[in-house]
Design an enzyme around this catalytic site. Sequence first.
Site, short mmCIF file in Angstrom:
data_model
loop_
_atom_site.label_atom_id
_atom_site.label_comp_id
_atom_site.label_asym_id
_atom_site.label_seq_id
_atom_site.Cartn_x
_atom_site.Cartn_y
_atom_site.Cartn_z
N CYS A 115 -2.18 -2.71 7.21
CA CYS A 115 -1.60 -2.67 8.56
C CYS A 115 -1.77 -1.26 9.14
O CYS A 115 -2.11 -0.31 8.43
CB CYS A 115 -0.13 -3.09 8.52
SG CYS A 115 0.98 -1.81 7.93
N GLU B 58 0.84 -1.21 0.00
CA GLU B 58 0.00 0.00 0.00
C GLU B 58 0.86 1.25 0.00
O GLU B 58 0.59 2.23 -0.70
CB GLU B 58 -0.90 0.03 1.24
CG GLU B 58 -1.88 -1.11 1.36
CD GLU B 58 -1.33 -2.28 2.16
OE1 GLU B 58 -0.15 -2.65 1.96
OE2 GLU B 58 -2.08 -2.85 2.96
N1 THU Z 1 2.29 -6.42 4.15
C1 THU Z 1 1.83 -5.53 3.22
O1 THU Z 1 2.37 -5.43 2.12
N2 THU Z 1 0.76 -4.78 3.54
C2 THU Z 1 0.10 -4.82 4.73
O2 THU Z 1 -0.80 -4.01 4.97
C3 THU Z 1 0.46 -5.84 5.73
C4 THU Z 1 1.71 -6.58 5.47
C5 THU Z 1 3.46 -7.24 3.82
C6 THU Z 1 4.70 -6.91 4.59
C7 THU Z 1 5.46 -8.21 4.54
O3 THU Z 1 6.23 -8.25 3.36
C8 THU Z 1 4.39 -9.28 4.45
O4 THU Z 1 3.19 -8.60 4.10
C9 THU Z 1 4.17 -10.05 5.74
O5 THU Z 1 3.99 -9.19 6.80
#
Ligand code: THU
Length: 132
Positions: A88, A57
């Site tokens: 997140c 994001e």
């Molecule tokens: N991740 C995202 O790309 N976006 C989020 O909102 C949550 C987590 C990714 C970060 C990491 O590479 C993987 O997901 C596991 O946490």
Amino acid sequence: MTISDRELIELAKKALQNAYAPYSKFKVGAAVLTKNGKVYTGCNVENSSYGLTMCAERVAVFKAVSEGEREFTKIAIVSSAGKKTFPCGACRQVLYEFADNMEIILEEDGEIYKTSLKDLFPEGFRLKEDSQ
Ligand code: THU
């Protein structure tokens, strides 16, 4: 001409193909829509120094902002889990900076699910009223 939620999800899926996630194996793709109808995509980019990992994001939003965009209406987010993948906390704060009423489009079992940043992040931190 405005893009459909389905099309935005498909663009997020395309971006997911570029995810660099050798550590978590959890691939994420995002596609953010600007007020003027332009789409910027992103994928997560991990690092062997884990804390440097960047979420899909934020990659999408930072790409857009670096191209001069400031106003966003929607973001589609998909992941390799194939289930609804909510942004997140850090990403919610970043989205809030530019669009506190942004629509959030997710997918599960082929069905589109919609929510809003207002519901997911009602009282974000803001230094000034007008962040444009
Ligand atoms: N991740 C995202 O790309 N976006 C989020 O909102 C949550 C987590 C990714 C970060 C990491 O590479 C993987 O997901 C596991 O946490």
